[in-house]
Design a protein around this motif. Structure first.
Motif, PDB file in Angstrom:
ATOM      1  N   ARG A  94       0.831  -1.211   0.000  1.00  0.00           N
ATOM      2  CA  ARG A  94       0.000   0.000   0.000  1.00  0.00           C
ATOM      3  C   ARG A  94       0.860   1.254   0.000  1.00  0.00           C
ATOM      4  N   GLU A  95       1.878   1.304   0.838  1.00  0.00           N
ATOM      5  CA  GLU A  95       2.763   2.472   0.892  1.00  0.00           C
ATOM      6  C   GLU A  95       3.488   2.662  -0.433  1.00  0.00           C
ATOM      7  N   HIS A  96       3.936   1.552  -1.021  1.00  0.00           N
ATOM      8  CA  HIS A  96       4.688   1.645  -2.269  1.00  0.00           C
ATOM      9  C   HIS A  96       3.818   2.216  -3.390  1.00  0.00           C
ATOM     10  N   TYR A  97       2.571   1.783  -3.459  1.00  0.00           N
ATOM     11  CA  TYR A  97       1.684   2.298  -4.507  1.00  0.00           C
ATOM     12  C   TYR A  97       1.238   3.727  -4.215  1.00  0.00           C
ATOM     13  N   PRO A 103       1.164   7.494  -8.542  1.00  0.00           N
ATOM     14  CA  PRO A 103       1.142   8.712  -9.357  1.00  0.00           C
ATOM     15  C   PRO A 103       1.601   8.508 -10.802  1.00  0.00           C
ATOM     16  N   VAL A 104       2.361   7.442 -11.092  1.00  0.00           N
ATOM     17  CA  VAL A 104       2.871   7.235 -12.456  1.00  0.00           C
ATOM     18  C   VAL A 104       2.333   5.950 -13.076  1.00  0.00           C
ATOM     19  N   TYR A 105       1.378   5.297 -12.420  1.00  0.00           N
ATOM     20  CA  TYR A 105       0.937   3.976 -12.894  1.00  0.00           C
ATOM     21  C   TYR A 105       0.291   4.058 -14.278  1.00  0.00           C
ATOM     22  N   ARG A 259      10.866  10.716 -18.716  1.00  0.00           N
ATOM     23  CA  ARG A 259      10.742   9.773 -17.610  1.00  0.00           C
ATOM     24  C   ARG A 259      11.275   8.417 -18.039  1.00  0.00           C
ATOM     25  N   ASN A 260      11.885   7.720 -17.084  1.00  0.00           N
ATOM     26  CA  ASN A 260      12.391   6.377 -17.341  1.00  0.00           C
ATOM     27  C   ASN A 260      12.167   5.534 -16.093  1.00  0.00           C
ATOM     28  N   MET A 261      11.729   4.276 -16.316  1.00  0.00           N
ATOM     29  CA  MET A 261      11.510   3.390 -15.179  1.00  0.00           C
ATOM     30  C   MET A 261      12.060   2.011 -15.484  1.00  0.00           C
ATOM     31  N   ASP A 276      11.898  -0.508  -7.730  1.00  0.00           N
ATOM     32  CA  ASP A 276      11.393   0.308  -8.830  1.00  0.00           C
ATOM     33  C   ASP A 276      12.217   1.591  -8.900  1.00  0.00           C
ATOM     34  N   ILE A 277      12.989   1.731  -9.976  1.00  0.00           N
ATOM     35  CA  ILE A 277      13.898   2.865 -10.151  1.00  0.00           C
ATOM     36  C   ILE A 277      13.270   3.831 -11.147  1.00  0.00           C
ATOM     37  N   LEU A 278      12.869   4.980 -10.656  1.00  0.00           N
ATOM     38  CA  LEU A 278      12.152   5.960 -11.469  1.00  0.00           C
ATOM     39  C   LEU A 278      12.985   7.233 -11.584  1.00  0.00           C
ATOM     40  N   SER A 279      13.305   7.614 -12.818  1.00  0.00           N
ATOM     41  CA  SER A 279      14.034   8.858 -13.087  1.00  0.00           C
ATOM     42  C   SER A 279      13.135   9.797 -13.868  1.00  0.00           C
ATOM     43  N   GLU A 280      13.066  11.051 -13.426  1.00  0.00           N
ATOM     44  CA  GLU A 280      12.198  12.035 -14.064  1.00  0.00           C
ATOM     45  C   GLU A 280      12.978  13.320 -14.322  1.00  0.00           C
TER      46      GLU A 280
END
Length: 337
Positions: A94-97, A103-105, A259-261, A276-280
């Motif tokens: 839950r925290e992760h989502y 926000p980016v799903y 954006r890259n994931m 989950d590595i998210l770069s924006e």
């Protein structure tokens, strides 16, 4: 002839008769002889004896007595600074989502319009339509990728998800459709049913969010206990039972100009830790956020045996990207084999 003079302390001293030599010699001698006596030392106070106890923290050193210091540990001054946006602590699903993926799903799955069209095609391929009470349950509904398609086919949909960010999107996208939005864990879906469902779906990789195999088994038992006779349970999940090694553990999700994931998988005996590595892009710079949470390494053979044990007949098929699909029908309600 020797001359005798008195210095400021009152002591007499002798000097040579020459004028210049006398002055130099007298100045040096006066400084040496006029040096003040050192002050007397104050009487020392008795030393306090402190009793030490093993395991107590020393008030100044901050290290527990009786424990050896790690010889390989770096002094804080030697440690490299860690950027806040590069750290990741394991969080709950839950925290992760809520904080990372939610926000980016929609972007991750190709955008709302594309995802809804794909979800509609997937529901169409399953050949589902209301035949009984017309109640369908979508576990892990997200922003409605499949729930909206079910509602458009005439089902009364109970859409269950724990992520408030995604459910807010579903509320907007599903306006005017018969969709009951429930923010709760999927194990509690029974508490929100208006009647016996004839269809329960758990698509995507939602089943692996459950803590362990016993929770999966309990969920199947709940579904079999409330479902209409002849009802269908359709589920998909990614097969993590086979370990990936080396660079295969890096899984690209999506990338564009801003954006890259990428996901990185770290295996344990019964779970896989998903990073989950998210770069924006933020102006002229890039910012990176990393989040991690656990997924269950659910074996397809194990899941199939759980379904059969609860009276379901099962059809199994393989899907792209390591996904497995189970289409099951409740042929023997209340009479598990």
């Amino acid at each position: 002839m020797r001359l005798f003079r008195r210095n400021p302390s009152g002591r007499a001293f002798a000097g040579p008769p020459t004028c210049l030599g006398s002055l130099i010699w007298n100045n040096q001698t006066m400084l040496a002889q006029a040096k003040p006596e050192p002050p007397a030392k104050a009487p020392s106070r008795p030393r306090r004896v402190v009793q030490r106890f093993p395991g107590r923290r020393h008030p100044r050193r901050g290290r527990r007595r009786g424990r050896p210091r790690d010889a390989n540990a770096l002094h804080p001054s030697q440690a490299s600074p860690v950027r806040r946006d590069e750290t990741a602590a394991m969080s709950s699903v839950r925290e992760h989502y809520d904080n990372h993926l939610g926000p980016v799903y929609a972007w991750m799955v190709g955008g709302e319009t594309s995802a809804l069209a794909r979800g509609d095609a997937e529901i169409g391929a399953l050949d589902v339509a209301p035949r009984g009470g017309g109640i369908a349950v979508d576990l892990g509904a997200g922003f409605g990728m499949h729930a909206i398609a079910l509602a458009e086919r005439g089902f009364d949909v109970v859409a269950v998800d724990a992520c408030s960010v995604l459910l807010d999107r579903l509320e907007r996208l599903g306006q005017g459709r018969r969709i009951r939005i429930v923010r709760d864990d999927m194990q509690s879906f029974v508490d929100h049913l208006p009647g016996a469902p004839e269809l329960v779906m758990c698509l995507g990789d939602t089943l692996t969010h459950l803590p362990d195999d016993s929770d999966v088994e309990a969920l199947i038992e709940e579904i079999a206990g409330v479902m209409e006779p002849g009802g269908r349970f359709i589920a998909t999940f990614r097969d993590y039972s086979q370990r990936l090694d080396g660079t295969r553990r890096f899984i690209p999700v999506r990338s564009d100009m801003d954006r890259n994931m990428t996901c990185f998988l770290e295996y344990s005996e019964s779970h896989v830790l998903v990073h989950d590595i998210l770069s924006e892009r933020r102006g002229a710079e890039w910012a990176t956020r990393v989040g991690a949470y656990r997924k269950l390494r659910l074996a397809p053979a194990r899941f199939r045996s759980m379904l059969i044990a609860r009276g379901f007949s099962v059809e199994q098929s393989s899907e792209p990207a390591g996904m497995v699909r189970f289409s099951s029908r409740l042929d023997h309600p209340g009479n598990p084999e």
